[in-house]
Design a protein around this motif. Structure first.
Motif, PDB file in Angstrom:
ATOM      1  N   LEU A 244       0.815  -1.217   0.000  1.00 25.31           N
ATOM      2  CA  LEU A 244       0.000   0.000   0.000  1.00 25.31           C
ATOM      3  C   LEU A 244       0.847   1.265   0.000  1.00 25.31           C
ATOM      4  O   LEU A 244       0.379   2.336  -0.398  1.00 25.31           O
ATOM      5  N   GLN A 245       2.087   1.147   0.426  1.00 24.03           N
ATOM      6  CA  GLN A 245       2.969   2.315   0.422  1.00 24.03           C
ATOM      7  C   GLN A 245       3.482   2.645  -0.983  1.00 24.03           C
ATOM      8  O   GLN A 245       3.890   3.770  -1.243  1.00 24.03           O
ATOM      9  N   HIS A 246       3.469   1.652  -1.854  1.00 26.05           N
ATOM     10  CA  HIS A 246       4.118   1.813  -3.156  1.00 26.05           C
ATOM     11  C   HIS A 246       3.150   1.828  -4.330  1.00 26.05           C
ATOM     12  O   HIS A 246       3.479   2.377  -5.384  1.00 26.05           O
ATOM     13  N   PHE A 247       1.976   1.235  -4.167  1.00 25.39           N
ATOM     14  CA  PHE A 247       1.004   1.160  -5.257  1.00 25.39           C
ATOM     15  C   PHE A 247      -0.191   2.033  -4.877  1.00 25.39           C
ATOM     16  O   PHE A 247      -0.995   1.681  -4.012  1.00 25.39           O
ATOM     17  N   LEU A 248      -0.282   3.182  -5.523  1.00 24.78           N
ATOM     18  CA  LEU A 248      -1.243   4.200  -5.120  1.00 24.78           C
ATOM     19  C   LEU A 248      -2.547   4.132  -5.905  1.00 24.78           C
ATOM     20  O   LEU A 248      -3.524   4.746  -5.505  1.00 24.78           O
ATOM     21  N   ALA A 249      -2.559   3.407  -7.021  1.00 25.21           N
ATOM     22  CA  ALA A 249      -3.780   3.186  -7.794  1.00 25.21           C
ATOM     23  C   ALA A 249      -4.393   1.848  -7.361  1.00 25.21           C
ATOM     24  O   ALA A 249      -3.759   1.084  -6.622  1.00 25.21           O
ATOM     25  N   PRO A 250      -5.636   1.556  -7.783  1.00 23.44           N
ATOM     26  CA  PRO A 250      -6.242   0.273  -7.409  1.00 23.44           C
ATOM     27  C   PRO A 250      -5.319  -0.899  -7.744  1.00 23.44           C
ATOM     28  O   PRO A 250      -4.801  -1.004  -8.853  1.00 23.44           O
ATOM     29  N   THR A 251      -5.096  -1.750  -6.741  1.00 27.44           N
ATOM     30  CA  THR A 251      -4.139  -2.853  -6.876  1.00 27.44           C
ATOM     31  C   THR A 251      -4.756  -4.120  -6.300  1.00 27.44           C
ATOM     32  O   THR A 251      -5.326  -4.103  -5.212  1.00 27.44           O
TER      33      THR A 251
END
Length: 285
Positions: A244-251
């Motif tokens: 969650l710290q690195h992927f800011l778009a829906p993942t």
């Protein structure tokens, strides 16, 4: 470009980037879906995905520089990931794609992460399959003893010189699909490997470990699907920490038990189903 058969929608060809010829295979029609292999492998690794997604997409499978029939430059600097990113941008331009869904495995996954970081406007969606998550990669290899143990195989790759033993049987030993393992072993036997190993020389941290690398800028702004075989022989599950710290778009993260480094081969139907579901969620399928 040479025809692969009677289907006019399937063919192979080359693009050129800075004097380096990069081979690709493509099948189908529709929006562009680019799939980039890792090591030890080549552009034929995604057979099950090409057969499935070419029903609705133009599926393009490049062959990394250093992997025949792509060019095999002798200069180690030619294998910097930024140059591999340039190869992929050249392919997108060749197909006149303003954006593409881009997937990658192993080293191919690292390259497409760099593409998403450098040129996010070109990436409609990112599919990462058992690949080092770059914001975690440098810290884990440099400071995590478990990952350092798993990375010991790369030391021989980094030290490799043309003429050294290829040890292809050891290189392919974790490919669980027997037929594919034999295919890749033969490919390794018949190919120069100094270019393949140059990707490690240039990009993979090696001893002495303990180097601090600033990854604070590595924040992904594109929708992402991460597929992870939990029995991966090369990458620690700790790569999945702090997503969650690195992927800011829906993942979306999909973990597959009893599955190793090549889930798209070992559980092709399940992986294809997960990719379709994700594309439909994004209104891309």
């Amino acid at each position: 470009m040479a025809s692969l058969g009677t289907d006019a929608q399937s063919y192979e060809g080359f693009v050129e980037n800075g004097g380096v010829r990069v081979h690709f295979r493509t099948a189908g029609q529709g929006p562009l879906l680019l799939l980039l292999h890792g090591f030890p492998d080549n552009g034929e690794t995604f057979k099950a995905q090409v057969a499935e997604f070419s029903k609705k997409y133009t599926v393009v499978c490049p062959t990394l520089r250093g992997f025949p029939p792509s060019s095999v430059p002798d200069d180690v600097d030619a294998y910097d990931l930024s140059n591999v990113v340039g190869d992929m941008i050249t392919i997108l331009a060749h197909f006149k794609a303003e954006k593409a869904i881009i997937g990658g495995h192993d080293f191919g996954g690292a390259a497409i992460q760099m593409l998403a970081l450098m040129r996010p406007e070109l990436v409609a969606g990112l599919i990462l399959i058992n690949t080092p998550i770059l914001p975690r990669f440098y810290d884990l290899v440099n400071f995590d003893e478990g990952q350092q143990k798993m990375s010991e195989y790369t030391i021989k790759f980094i030290q490799y010189q043309p003429g050294d033993e290829k040890n292809e049987a050891d290189v392919v030993k974790f490919i669980r699909d027997t037929a594919r393992r034999q295919e890749v072993a033969e490919y390794m036997r018949s190919s120069p490997m100094h270019g393949m190993f140059a990707l490690y020389k240039k990009n993979y941290p090696g001893p002495p470990y303990g180097q601090n690398v600033d990854t604070s800028h590595m924040r992904f702004q594109v929708p992402t699907l991460i597929i992870w075989g939990v029995e991966d022989e090369y990458f620690s599950p700790r790569f999945l920490d702090q997503l969650l710290q690195h992927f800011l778009a829906p993942t979306r993260l999909v973990t597959l038990p009893a599955t190793g480094h090549w889930p798209f081969q070992e559980q092709a139907e399940k992986v294809n189903s997960e990719i379709w579901s994700w594309l439909e969620m994004l209104k891309l399928g």
